[in-house]
Design an enzyme around this catalytic site. Sequence first.
Site, PDB file in Angstrom:
ATOM      1  N   ASN A 429       0.844  -1.191   0.000  1.00 52.48           N
ATOM      2  CA  ASN A 429       0.000   0.000   0.000  1.00 52.48           C
ATOM      3  C   ASN A 429       0.884   1.247   0.000  1.00 52.48           C
ATOM      4  O   ASN A 429       1.774   1.372   0.847  1.00 52.48           O
ATOM      5  CB  ASN A 429      -0.880   0.007   1.258  1.00 52.48           C
ATOM      6  CG  ASN A 429      -1.671   1.294   1.395  1.00 52.48           C
ATOM      7  OD1 ASN A 429      -2.611   1.544   0.655  1.00 52.48           O
ATOM      8  ND2 ASN A 429      -1.286   2.134   2.357  1.00 52.48           N
ATOM      9  N   GLU A 430       0.674   2.117  -0.984  1.00 51.82           N
ATOM     10  CA  GLU A 430       1.405   3.389  -1.041  1.00 51.82           C
ATOM     11  C   GLU A 430       2.912   3.151  -0.896  1.00 51.82           C
ATOM     12  O   GLU A 430       3.617   3.901  -0.217  1.00 51.82           O
ATOM     13  CB  GLU A 430       0.909   4.340   0.058  1.00 51.82           C
ATOM     14  CG  GLU A 430      -0.575   4.662  -0.056  1.00 51.82           C
ATOM     15  CD  GLU A 430      -1.130   5.424   1.142  1.00 51.82           C
ATOM     16  OE1 GLU A 430      -0.386   5.611   2.127  1.00 51.82           O
ATOM     17  OE2 GLU A 430      -2.305   5.829   1.114  1.00 51.82           O
ATOM     18  N   MET A 431       3.411   2.111  -1.550  1.00 52.75           N
ATOM     19  CA  MET A 431       4.771   1.650  -1.276  1.00 52.75           C
ATOM     20  C   MET A 431       5.840   2.684  -1.630  1.00 52.75           C
ATOM     21  O   MET A 431       6.892   2.732  -0.987  1.00 52.75           O
ATOM     22  CB  MET A 431       5.050   0.359  -2.042  1.00 52.75           C
ATOM     23  CG  MET A 431       4.087  -0.770  -1.680  1.00 52.75           C
ATOM     24  SD  MET A 431       2.778  -0.932  -2.893  1.00 52.75           S
ATOM     25  CE  MET A 431       3.679  -1.681  -4.235  1.00 52.75           C
ATOM     26  N   ARG A 469      -2.365  -1.202  -3.752  1.00 55.48           N
ATOM     27  CA  ARG A 469      -3.140   0.039  -3.749  1.00 55.48           C
ATOM     28  C   ARG A 469      -2.204   1.230  -3.909  1.00 55.48           C
ATOM     29  O   ARG A 469      -1.169   1.330  -3.271  1.00 55.48           O
ATOM     30  CB  ARG A 469      -3.930   0.203  -2.453  1.00 55.48           C
ATOM     31  CG  ARG A 469      -4.735   1.491  -2.436  1.00 55.48           C
ATOM     32  CD  ARG A 469      -5.389   1.832  -1.115  1.00 55.48           C
ATOM     33  NE  ARG A 469      -5.850   3.210  -1.170  1.00 55.48           N
ATOM     34  CZ  ARG A 469      -5.101   4.267  -0.849  1.00 55.48           C
ATOM     35  NH1 ARG A 469      -3.854   4.099  -0.422  1.00 55.48           N
ATOM     36  NH2 ARG A 469      -5.584   5.492  -0.956  1.00 55.48           N
TER      37      ARG A 469
END
Length: 824
Positions: A429-431, A469
């Site tokens: 997520n939002e890496m 995401r």
Amino acid sequence: MGFCMKDSKQYYKSSIGKSLKRSNGYLKLVLVLYLIMVSWSGYSKEVFNSRTKENINANWLYLEKNIKDINLALNDANWESINLPHTWNALDATDLNPGYRRSGSWYKKELAISNIENNKLYQLYFEGVNINSEVYVNGQKAGGHIGGYIGFTIDITEFIKSGKNDIVIRVDNSYDPEVIPSQKSDFFIFGGITRDVWLETIPKQHLSELKITTPKVSENEAELLATVAINNLNNSNLKVQANLLDAQGVTVVSSVFKIKNNTAKIHFRNIKNPKLWDTEHPNLYTLKVALLEKGDVIDSVQNRVGFRWFEFKDHGAFYLNGKRVLLRGTHRHEEHAGVGAAMSNMQHRKDMELIKDMGANFVRLAHYPQDPEVYKACDELGLLIWDELPWCRGGLGNETWKTNTKNMLTEIINQNYNHPSIIIWSLGNEMYWLPDFENGDDTDKMNSFLTELNDLAHQLDPSRKTAIRKYYEGSHIVDVFSPSIWSGWYSGSYKSYQKAIDTYKKEYPHFLHAEYGGSSHVGRHTENPVTGEGKIQSDGWEEEIVQTDVANIAQIGDWSENYIVDLFDWHLRISENDENFVGNVQWAFKDFGTPLRPENAIPYMNQKGLVDRAGNPKDAFYVFKSYWSKEPFTYIESHTWTERQGPKDLARDISVYSNCPEVELFLNGKSLGVKKRDLKVFPAAGLNWNLNFKEGKNTLVAVGKTKENKTVKDELAINYRFTKNGKAVGLKLESELLENGNYLVTAIAYDKNGLRCLDYEDQVYFQCLSGGETLKSQGTPTGSESIAMANGKAAIEVKRDGKNIPVVMMVLNQNFKGTYLTIE
């Protein structure tokens, strides 16, 4: 590590004595009893107590010192008694003095083992320790684990002795850039042994790593394929027997399978008319597997099975068992008021039951794998799962970081493989946000590693989808993608939502919208919520990393419950009426702590929950329930808005959230008419009335009628005044005795005429000066010493200290230097 062993049961010896009477009648009786036993167990003979599993949560000692050396730790005099689960961040992460401790601590326990059996292995199973750990047994290091949120096993066989054994564990949640999640994540990384711990014994010749797949499933027929590893130390001639049982315990199919290269493949090809697992009827079977030596059962394990199949249609909807299912989802962080991440199984279960009661059928476990009780509950309740690797922000790391991350993904998939509720393995997520390493946001390198993870996930489990995401550059790598859509909060108006999902349905073949919503402060309401119209660009929906130059509702809004009700109402109206939409996943089900939000109305709390941190529903909860739940109900907006004001004869809007086809509203005993529910109408699906309150007490009653002519009702008393308050001139304190014996101390802002200032929102600070203590650091509307007022009101719970002296309370802020209350 065999994750199936965590659910294994003990099997009992069933044999027939050799010295039987030879009477014909007695032999018939014995034969009948034998057949009954065989039909129940599926095995010819079972060994008594082949496995044991003992919970050892009780009677631990804890030392909160970051000492590296075990001997120095053991000689320290400051050990305190605790029970597990435990986190040292339960009460230091929120409120005035957060002191969010990221450091090392020690745990120890004296473990009594009366008789060590030479044919058994002894192991400790930890369901989760945050975030790195070292395990010592009788002074020797037995093992450890890197990374939190995952179960792991430590073999202690060679370290133990008969009698008392000293178990000592060092746990560390210090900042470690080589272990995900990144410290830049928007949640606390709770340190401690935050889940259950077990002492397990298993035979040295045993089963492990049971992995179950259902390669072919239809309404008429199903296929089950499972593999199980065998630890065959003696190279004995072993076989495996497998029984598939239905929910009533009746054997559906049974067979014996050969072992090759220490692995057995269990294959049931033609399971007729299987009862399918779905979100409405989560039918579960049980696969029992026994290890046989010369007909005797020397080990056995079992795991539950759900038969289902699913599909994401290209640029279309989601299908479960051949039927279109709109994914109605929410997110869940693993924490609770007063205990942080050290939640009991009952608390985990209650969270999941409340999510299901709301009508949800999908939950994203964000941003990390969660307690085994959560997966068990989802299997049983019919909640589909997005399970997530905690690669949350921080970008790409070094080689050690990569190894740790791949190991964690492997552990997650192996540990949770057999849960029918899981349909997605999320890889992050939002890496790319805010890299922890130099060049950590390099797109080519990020994509190369993401491809490694994606290939690894599919190698370990070809049957499920992968997802990420909000990393757009890697959207083509995974199976399912969620862009960032925060219409009406971090960007634009909530009225841009239809345009956003129409855009992404075309762009991404398998588009599932994860994360939407906004913050709400319980009890804060306004007659005219700030919508941003005329102040912000209405068409935006993307969340920017840095928002100092962004105008959005998150910054200029009022955090009122009724604004968030409208936002969710709009989103749900769109999603429920779009036949080609996979679905969306609200953020987040429960308020949760975060080090990144000290300035919030409740400090260090992300207040985007549908329920507060203690699990009490906010208004928004009932909006979702009205769209999703089948259990008839009505809810008048809002039970936390009982004091209102406005000019005489000025009509006010009242919305009723209900899943009944029609609702009749009464004001002070007079019917205001019946309205039909229409999901295409905003707000409240058309269950909205304009009405005029009288001055003083008003009583509203909403009566919903079902198709079967059953009625459900809700009642709300509202005190209405025609005089608007002036500016606040002071604070006053009141107290109320609660059923639990504590006091609720309430601060009220008032004007020069003594009217409550319904528009006063400043922060106030509570303190108990003597006679008791506040229930602070809970992160709830009545459990924070520092809190913003909601419509001129704030409260905190206070407990007497048992000294039989008056409780003296104080409330103050910058404008009002101190108000006092004495409770005799």
